[in-house]
Write a protein that holds these residues in place. Structure first.
Motif, PDB file in Angstrom:
ATOM      1  N   TRP A 268      -5.734   0.276   0.991  1.00  0.00           N
ATOM      2  CA  TRP A 268      -5.828  -1.182   0.874  1.00  0.00           C
ATOM      3  C   TRP A 268      -5.878  -1.828   2.257  1.00  0.00           C
ATOM      4  CZ3 TRP A 268      -7.124  -4.474  -2.793  1.00  0.00           C
ATOM      5  CH2 TRP A 268      -7.074  -4.070  -4.133  1.00  0.00           C
ATOM      6  N   ALA A 269      -5.104  -1.292   3.192  1.00  0.00           N
ATOM      7  CA  ALA A 269      -5.147  -1.815   4.562  1.00  0.00           C
ATOM      8  C   ALA A 269      -6.541  -1.646   5.154  1.00  0.00           C
ATOM      9  CB  ALA A 269      -4.112  -1.105   5.434  1.00  0.00           C
ATOM     10  N   VAL A 270      -7.176  -0.515   4.891  1.00  0.00           N
ATOM     11  CA  VAL A 270      -8.548  -0.294   5.341  1.00  0.00           C
ATOM     12  C   VAL A 270      -9.484  -1.334   4.728  1.00  0.00           C
ATOM     13  CG1 VAL A 270     -10.517   1.282   5.197  1.00  0.00           C
ATOM     14  CG2 VAL A 270      -8.267   2.157   5.839  1.00  0.00           C
ATOM     15  N   ALA A 271      -9.295  -1.612   3.436  1.00  0.00           N
ATOM     16  CA  ALA A 271     -10.139  -2.604   2.768  1.00  0.00           C
ATOM     17  C   ALA A 271      -9.961  -3.988   3.388  1.00  0.00           C
ATOM     18  CB  ALA A 271      -9.811  -2.640   1.278  1.00  0.00           C
TER      19      ALA A 271
ATOM     20  N   LEU B 130      -1.811  -4.201  11.994  1.00  0.00           N
ATOM     21  CA  LEU B 130      -0.826  -4.953  11.218  1.00  0.00           C
ATOM     22  C   LEU B 130      -1.288  -5.227   9.792  1.00  0.00           C
ATOM     23  CD1 LEU B 130       0.430  -7.560  13.848  1.00  0.00           C
ATOM     24  CD2 LEU B 130       1.590  -5.491  13.075  1.00  0.00           C
ATOM     25  N   TRP B 131      -2.565  -4.964   9.473  1.00  0.00           N
ATOM     26  CA  TRP B 131      -2.992  -5.073   8.076  1.00  0.00           C
ATOM     27  C   TRP B 131      -2.147  -4.169   7.179  1.00  0.00           C
ATOM     28  CZ3 TRP B 131      -5.464  -9.061   6.476  1.00  0.00           C
ATOM     29  CH2 TRP B 131      -6.448  -9.677   7.254  1.00  0.00           C
ATOM     30  N   GLY B 132      -1.577  -3.126   7.757  1.00  0.00           N
ATOM     31  CA  GLY B 132      -0.728  -2.231   6.979  1.00  0.00           C
ATOM     32  C   GLY B 132       0.479  -2.925   6.381  1.00  0.00           C
ATOM     33  N   ALA B 133       0.948  -3.994   7.007  1.00  0.00           N
ATOM     34  CA  ALA B 133       2.095  -4.731   6.461  1.00  0.00           C
ATOM     35  C   ALA B 133       1.691  -5.506   5.214  1.00  0.00           C
ATOM     36  CB  ALA B 133       2.661  -5.674   7.523  1.00  0.00           C
ATOM     37  N   LEU B 134       0.508  -6.128   5.234  1.00  0.00           N
ATOM     38  CA  LEU B 134       0.063  -6.906   4.078  1.00  0.00           C
ATOM     39  C   LEU B 134      -0.332  -6.019   2.905  1.00  0.00           C
ATOM     40  CD1 LEU B 134      -2.082  -9.700   5.764  1.00  0.00           C
ATOM     41  CD2 LEU B 134       0.159  -9.925   4.708  1.00  0.00           C
ATOM     42  N   ALA B 135      -0.603  -4.751   3.164  1.00  0.00           N
ATOM     43  CA  ALA B 135      -1.035  -3.850   2.096  1.00  0.00           C
ATOM     44  C   ALA B 135       0.127  -3.222   1.329  1.00  0.00           C
ATOM     45  CB  ALA B 135      -1.906  -2.740   2.688  1.00  0.00           C
ATOM     46  N   GLN B 136       1.347  -3.367   1.803  1.00  0.00           N
ATOM     47  CA  GLN B 136       2.462  -2.641   1.197  1.00  0.00           C
ATOM     48  C   GLN B 136       2.914  -3.155  -0.169  1.00  0.00           C
ATOM     49  OE1 GLN B 136       5.695  -1.727   4.010  1.00  0.00           O
ATOM     50  NE2 GLN B 136       4.176  -1.968   5.646  1.00  0.00           N
ATOM     51  N   PRO B 137       2.998  -4.467  -0.408  1.00  0.00           N
ATOM     52  CA  PRO B 137       3.403  -4.905  -1.751  1.00  0.00           C
ATOM     53  C   PRO B 137       2.486  -4.300  -2.812  1.00  0.00           C
ATOM     54  CG  PRO B 137       3.426  -6.747  -0.234  1.00  0.00           C
ATOM     55  CD  PRO B 137       2.787  -5.604   0.497  1.00  0.00           C
ATOM     56  N   ARG B 138       3.080  -3.724  -3.862  1.00  0.00           N
ATOM     57  CA  ARG B 138       2.293  -2.964  -4.835  1.00  0.00           C
ATOM     58  C   ARG B 138       1.654  -3.835  -5.904  1.00  0.00           C
ATOM     59  NH1 ARG B 138       5.846   2.594  -5.795  1.00  0.00           N
ATOM     60  NH2 ARG B 138       5.910   3.206  -3.588  1.00  0.00           N
TER      61      ARG B 138
ATOM     62  N   THR C 268      -0.934  -5.706  -7.737  1.00  0.00           N
ATOM     63  CA  THR C 268      -2.391  -5.762  -7.675  1.00  0.00           C
ATOM     64  C   THR C 268      -2.871  -7.193  -7.435  1.00  0.00           C
ATOM     65  OG1 THR C 268      -2.562  -3.858  -9.158  1.00  0.00           O
ATOM     66  CG2 THR C 268      -4.513  -5.255  -8.932  1.00  0.00           C
ATOM     67  N   THR C 269      -2.172  -8.142  -8.032  1.00  0.00           N
ATOM     68  CA  THR C 269      -2.533  -9.552  -7.838  1.00  0.00           C
ATOM     69  C   THR C 269      -2.454  -9.928  -6.369  1.00  0.00           C
ATOM     70  OG1 THR C 269      -1.721 -10.114 -10.047  1.00  0.00           O
ATOM     71  CG2 THR C 269      -1.975 -11.925  -8.476  1.00  0.00           C
ATOM     72  N   TRP C 270      -1.387  -9.500  -5.723  1.00  0.00           N
ATOM     73  CA  TRP C 270      -1.222  -9.783  -4.293  1.00  0.00           C
ATOM     74  C   TRP C 270      -2.352  -9.170  -3.478  1.00  0.00           C
ATOM     75  CZ3 TRP C 270       0.947 -12.408  -0.445  1.00  0.00           C
ATOM     76  CH2 TRP C 270       0.930 -11.853   0.832  1.00  0.00           C
TER      77      TRP C 270
ATOM     78  N   VAL D 212      -5.202 -11.090  -1.239  1.00  0.00           N
ATOM     79  CA  VAL D 212      -5.397 -10.909   0.202  1.00  0.00           C
ATOM     80  C   VAL D 212      -6.847 -10.546   0.491  1.00  0.00           C
ATOM     81  CG1 VAL D 212      -4.778  -9.510   2.208  1.00  0.00           C
ATOM     82  CG2 VAL D 212      -2.999 -10.276   0.635  1.00  0.00           C
ATOM     83  N   LEU D 213      -7.427  -9.662  -0.324  1.00  0.00           N
ATOM     84  CA  LEU D 213      -8.817  -9.259  -0.116  1.00  0.00           C
ATOM     85  C   LEU D 213      -9.761 -10.449  -0.275  1.00  0.00           C
ATOM     86  CD1 LEU D 213     -10.808  -6.977   0.420  1.00  0.00           C
ATOM     87  CD2 LEU D 213     -10.836  -6.518  -2.045  1.00  0.00           C
ATOM     88  N   VAL D 214      -9.522 -11.259  -1.297  1.00  0.00           N
ATOM     89  CA  VAL D 214     -10.357 -12.445  -1.503  1.00  0.00           C
ATOM     90  C   VAL D 214     -10.222 -13.400  -0.319  1.00  0.00           C
ATOM     91  CG1 VAL D 214     -10.657 -14.515  -2.924  1.00  0.00           C
ATOM     92  CG2 VAL D 214     -10.367 -12.287  -4.015  1.00  0.00           C
ATOM     93  N   ALA D 215      -8.986 -13.588   0.166  1.00  0.00           N
ATOM     94  CA  ALA D 215      -8.776 -14.457   1.321  1.00  0.00           C
ATOM     95  C   ALA D 215      -9.526 -13.927   2.544  1.00  0.00           C
ATOM     96  CB  ALA D 215      -7.284 -14.582   1.623  1.00  0.00           C
ATOM     97  N   CYS D 216      -9.535 -12.598   2.718  1.00  0.00           N
ATOM     98  CA  CYS D 216     -10.276 -11.995   3.830  1.00  0.00           C
ATOM     99  C   CYS D 216     -11.763 -12.330   3.722  1.00  0.00           C
ATOM    100  CB  CYS D 216     -10.087 -10.483   3.827  1.00  0.00           C
ATOM    101  SG  CYS D 216      -8.468  -9.907   4.376  1.00  0.00           S
TER     102      CYS D 216
END
Length: 413
Positions: free
Chosen positions: A155-158, A371-379, A381-383, A387-391
């Motif tokens: 997810w962080a990669v995405a 630091l994208w790894g921090a935003l990817a940690q919450p499990r 799916t909605t979150w 985040v991906l849509v915001a990106c």
């Protein structure tokens, strides 16, 4: 060896195993994510060209070939063709004008070498950015998987591949190659393998400004290793390597101004060249005093936004304190490990010391991508989808403003 040392050793072993199988299933999944993201970026660039108004910087209907060689890419192409001036150009007021000494030589030279085989400098430059971007995704997954797990690392990669600065993977800028070297350097520190940093640091130094931030990180890293030596024994050769690498990074980080001064015969050639861009924003006040740029810019932007500039200093203090708190205490950031957090802190401190905040601030934050790894940690799916849509929304907005419009002072990437 105590329990905590066993934990540290197992973590380093996990990081090492994560780097195996470069052409395995993980690399394939990363490749699918990366290519899908590049298709989206291509769509945004095509849309920007189709919708660009007559007053846009690049004209209505500009195509991707125009965009990929726009803005600073033109300077890199000029360096490849003409080299660096031996006499600095001057403005009518007698100040040093914009010139090639603001840009490092490694990227244009590499692009020339590859472009000679592909038929054009631009083709080589874009291929380097594109390939380095994919390599960044591979390394990002490696450096995160032992910390946050496979799903979160992907997810962080995405997020990274689809981020607001996603166009950097497809234009003639050295950002992805520089980030790749930074990430490889961080992995070297994670694994306590210092040998390859002796090759990485010189390449960083002549790719784009920022190696002094890596030198600062090495200093902090050495202090951290000393403090944690009971939990993880400090091997005899480690202090030697850390000090030597920090000294090398510092010396090379200061070498470009010396080279510019030697070639032009003017000792302040590099500094005055950099200030020629600062004067676009600050006029005659565009001089350099460490850390002062943020105060000048905060005052400027507060006035532009119709806010009382007396609050500028307070806003900076709050911002610095909030950022420090996140890096020190936020659990998702802490889970990324000491090395990533130290890089983020060092790079932000470097920007605080030398940068004048303006429209390029988004691009200059690109090296913080681990630091994208921090935003990817919450499990949730909605979150993650949010985040991906915001990106993607941010990427579309950035491409439209920088390439589709590009006609305002705050559209400079």
């Amino acid at each position: 060896m105590n329990g905590s040392t066993d934990v540290a050793a197992r973590e380093r072993l996990a990081v090492a195993h994560a780097g195996r199988g470069v052409f395995g299933s993980s690399a394939l999944r990363v490749g699918v994510i990366y290519l899908a993201s590049r298709l989206v970026t291509t769509g945004f660039l095509l849309l920007a060209g189709a919708l660009s108004p007559p007053g846009s910087r690049f004209g209505p209907g500009a195509g991707i070939p125009t965009y990929v060689l726009a803005w600073d890419a033109q300077w890199y192409q000029r360096i490849a063709a003409e080299g660096y001036p031996t006499v600095l150009p001057l403005t009518d007021a007698g100040d040093v004008a914009h010139n090639a000494w603001a840009f490092m030589p490694l990227y244009p030279w590499l692009s020339s070498a590859l472009g000679a085989a592909l038929g054009s400098w631009g083709a080589g430059a874009v291929l380097i950015a594109f390939a380095a971007g994919y390599a960044c995704c591979i390394v990002l997954r490696r450096m995160l998987v032992a910390k946050v797990g496979e799903a979160a690392s992907l997810w962080a990669v995405a997020f990274f591949a689809s981020a607001p600065l996603g166009a950097m993977f497809q234009v003639a800028y050295p950002e992805t190659l520089f980030l790749l070297l930074i990430m490889l350097g961080i992995v070297g520190l994670q694994r306590r393998r210092y040998g390859w940093l002796y090759a990485l640091v010189p390449a960083m130094a002549f790719l784009r400004p920022g190696v002094l931030a890596f030198a600062l990180m090495l200093g902090f890293f050495g202090i951290g290793r000393w403090i944690s030596r009971r939990r993880e024994p400090l091997r005899k050769h480690e202090p030697v390597h850390i000090v030597a690498l920090a000294a090398l990074a510092t010396a090379l980080g200061l070498s470009w101004p010396v080279i510019a001064g030697w070639v032009t015969g003017r000792s302040d050639a590099y500094l005055q060249t950099e200030l020629s861009w600062r004067r676009l924003w600050m006029g005659d006040e565009g001089e350099f005093v460490p850390f002062e740029g943020w105060l000048q810019a905060a005052d400027y932007w507060f006035r532009e936004w119709g806010l009382d500039p007396v609050w500028a200093l307070g806003a900076i203090i709050v911002g610095v304190a909030a950022t420090a708190a996140l890096l020190l205490f936020e659990p998702h950031v802490r889970r990324l490990g000491m090395e990533i957090r130290l890089w983020a802190a060092s790079y932000l401190l470097y920007l605080l010391a030398v940068f004048l905040p303006q429209s390029s601030v988004f691009r200059l934050l690109f090296p913080l991508s681990p630091l994208w790894g921090a935003l990817a940690q919450p499990r949730s799916t909605t979150w993650r989808v949010a985040v991906l849509v915001a990106c993607l929304v941010g990427q579309g907005w950035w491409i439209w403003n920088v390439y589709g419009l590009g006609n305002q002072f705050w559209h400079i990437p």
